[in-house]
Design an enzyme around this catalytic site. Sequence first.
Site, mmCIF file in Angstrom:
data_model
loop_
_atom_site.group_PDB
_atom_site.id
_atom_site.type_symbol
_atom_site.label_atom_id
_atom_site.label_comp_id
_atom_site.label_asym_id
_atom_site.label_seq_id
_atom_site.Cartn_x
_atom_site.Cartn_y
_atom_site.Cartn_z
ATOM 1 N N HIS A 98 13.534 18.627 -30.424
ATOM 2 C CA HIS A 98 14.493 19.164 -29.460
ATOM 3 C C HIS A 98 13.860 20.383 -28.796
ATOM 4 C CE1 HIS A 98 18.226 17.226 -31.259
ATOM 5 N NE2 HIS A 98 17.385 17.100 -32.267
ATOM 6 N N HIS A 130 11.570 13.013 -33.216
ATOM 7 C CA HIS A 130 11.867 13.705 -31.954
ATOM 8 C C HIS A 130 11.921 15.207 -32.175
ATOM 9 C CE1 HIS A 130 15.728 12.732 -33.868
ATOM 10 N NE2 HIS A 130 16.195 13.861 -33.360
HETATM 11 P P1 AMP Z 1 19.028 14.562 -34.456
HETATM 12 O O1 AMP Z 1 20.346 15.047 -34.985
HETATM 13 O O2 AMP Z 1 17.913 15.588 -34.594
HETATM 14 O O3 AMP Z 1 18.643 13.190 -34.998
HETATM 15 O O4 AMP Z 1 19.205 14.453 -32.894
HETATM 16 C C1 AMP Z 1 19.552 13.287 -32.228
HETATM 17 C C2 AMP Z 1 19.880 13.698 -30.817
HETATM 18 O O5 AMP Z 1 19.866 12.538 -30.008
HETATM 19 C C3 AMP Z 1 21.267 14.344 -30.665
HETATM 20 O O6 AMP Z 1 21.105 15.662 -30.136
HETATM 21 C C4 AMP Z 1 21.979 13.413 -29.673
HETATM 22 O O7 AMP Z 1 22.794 14.100 -28.769
HETATM 23 C C5 AMP Z 1 20.827 12.713 -28.987
HETATM 24 N N1 AMP Z 1 21.121 11.401 -28.469
HETATM 25 C C6 AMP Z 1 21.745 10.378 -29.104
HETATM 26 N N2 AMP Z 1 21.819 9.305 -28.298
HETATM 27 C C7 AMP Z 1 21.239 9.651 -27.128
HETATM 28 C C8 AMP Z 1 21.016 8.970 -25.886
HETATM 29 N N3 AMP Z 1 21.393 7.714 -25.687
HETATM 30 N N4 AMP Z 1 20.398 9.650 -24.890
HETATM 31 C C9 AMP Z 1 20.015 10.929 -25.065
HETATM 32 N N5 AMP Z 1 20.175 11.617 -26.228
HETATM 33 C C10 AMP Z 1 20.792 10.982 -27.226
#
Ligand code: AMP
Length: 136
Positions: free
Chosen positions: A101, A99
């Site tokens: 951001h 993913h």
């Molecule tokens: P990372 O630390 O780069 O793996 O980012 C994971 C991101 O996913 C974090 O910013 C979380 O806030 C986001 N996240 C986790 N669960 C969900 C969800 N159910 N819906 C939307 N975002 C999520």
Amino acid sequence: MKNCLFCKIIKGEIPSTKVYEDENIFAFLDINPNNIGHTLVIPKKHSRNILDIEERDLKNVIMGVQKISQAIKKAVSADGINVMNNNEPVAGQVIFHTHFHIIPRFESDGYKHWKGKTKYAEGEAEQVAEKIRKEI
Ligand code: AMP
Ligand code: ZN
């Protein structure tokens, strides 16, 4: 991929606030945003992160990141955009489905950039560059 949160979001098994979808990618609001409009862009085909994603999926995701960044900047009147991608736990990756951001930035948001705190010793930069070149 079974038990992958983002695969479940793509399939609609877990709710999300979708901002864009096409046959290859899906984009939705981060549940814990750094700023209003913080969006995640993911490939529909599961991969762990940038280290194993297939070229075609990465191209589709990054083109989506550009398109959606342009839209977010207008939609929330952002002053700028950070695009961020974390790979492996040490780098802050928590969800193991690739993913990116997209974080809209505002003059007033107070976030500070990291300062580089590593220095190269004499000749080290050339040595490390050569090691990297050999791996490409
Ligand atoms: P990372 O630390 O780069 O793996 O980012 C994971 C991101 O996913 C974090 O910013 C979380 O806030 C986001 N996240 C986790 N669960 C969900 C969800 N159910 N819906 C939307 N975002 C999520
Ligand atoms: Zn997945």
